[in-house]
Design a protein around this motif. Sequence first.
Motif, short mmCIF file in Angstrom:
data_model
loop_
_atom_site.label_atom_id
_atom_site.label_comp_id
_atom_site.label_asym_id
_atom_site.label_seq_id
_atom_site.Cartn_x
_atom_site.Cartn_y
_atom_site.Cartn_z
N ALA A 188 0.82 -1.21 0.00
CA ALA A 188 0.00 0.00 0.00
C ALA A 188 0.86 1.27 0.00
O ALA A 188 0.50 2.27 -0.63
CB ALA A 188 -0.93 0.00 1.22
N TYR A 189 1.98 1.22 0.68
CA TYR A 189 2.84 2.41 0.79
C TYR A 189 3.85 2.54 -0.34
O TYR A 189 4.35 3.63 -0.59
CB TYR A 189 3.56 2.44 2.14
N LYS A 199 7.04 6.05 -3.76
CA LYS A 199 7.62 6.27 -5.09
C LYS A 199 7.22 7.65 -5.60
O LYS A 199 8.04 8.40 -6.13
CB LYS A 199 7.17 5.19 -6.06
N ASP A 200 5.95 8.02 -5.43
CA ASP A 200 5.49 9.34 -5.85
C ASP A 200 6.23 10.44 -5.10
O ASP A 200 6.64 11.44 -5.69
CB ASP A 200 3.98 9.50 -5.63
N ALA A 201 6.38 10.28 -3.79
CA ALA A 201 7.08 11.28 -2.99
C ALA A 201 8.52 11.41 -3.44
O ALA A 201 9.06 12.52 -3.52
CB ALA A 201 7.01 10.93 -1.50
N ASN A 205 9.84 14.98 -6.00
CA ASN A 205 10.67 15.93 -5.26
C ASN A 205 12.13 15.72 -5.67
O ASN A 205 12.75 14.75 -5.28
CB ASN A 205 10.51 15.73 -3.75
N THR A 206 12.62 16.65 -6.46
CA THR A 206 13.99 16.51 -6.95
C THR A 206 15.02 16.90 -5.90
O THR A 206 16.11 16.36 -5.88
CB THR A 206 14.20 17.36 -8.22
N GLU A 207 14.67 17.82 -5.05
CA GLU A 207 15.60 18.26 -4.00
C GLU A 207 15.57 17.26 -2.85
O GLU A 207 14.50 16.84 -2.40
CB GLU A 207 15.23 19.65 -3.51
N PRO A 242 6.68 11.48 6.75
CA PRO A 242 5.39 11.09 7.35
C PRO A 242 4.85 9.76 6.81
O PRO A 242 4.21 9.01 7.54
CB PRO A 242 4.45 12.24 7.01
N LEU A 243 5.14 9.47 5.55
CA LEU A 243 4.71 8.20 4.98
C LEU A 243 5.44 7.04 5.63
O LEU A 243 4.82 6.02 5.98
CB LEU A 243 4.97 8.18 3.46
#
Length: 79
Positions: A21-22, A27-29, A33-35, A45-46
């Motif tokens: 589920a995570y 992967k999206d997070a 976010n390139t930095e 938080p995830l």
Amino acid sequence: MRIKLSLTADQETKIKGVLSAYRPKLKDARDNNTEQTARREAMAPLLQAMQEEIRVVLNDDQKAKLDVMKANRPKKGKK
């Protein structure tokens, strides 16, 4: 983790479900976010929520073993 914590088949199935589920959320997070700092802030938080869901599945002895495993894990980053 399965062997070190002596997970039951039911616990293993539940933890795999949590991880599945995570996985796309993390992967999206990571991808959005390139930095590095922003990536870390998006993922923290995830990861925390994922760990909390995993801990719900474990018994007290397994939680203690997991805490020891985390404490003994090599530190990442600058020294």
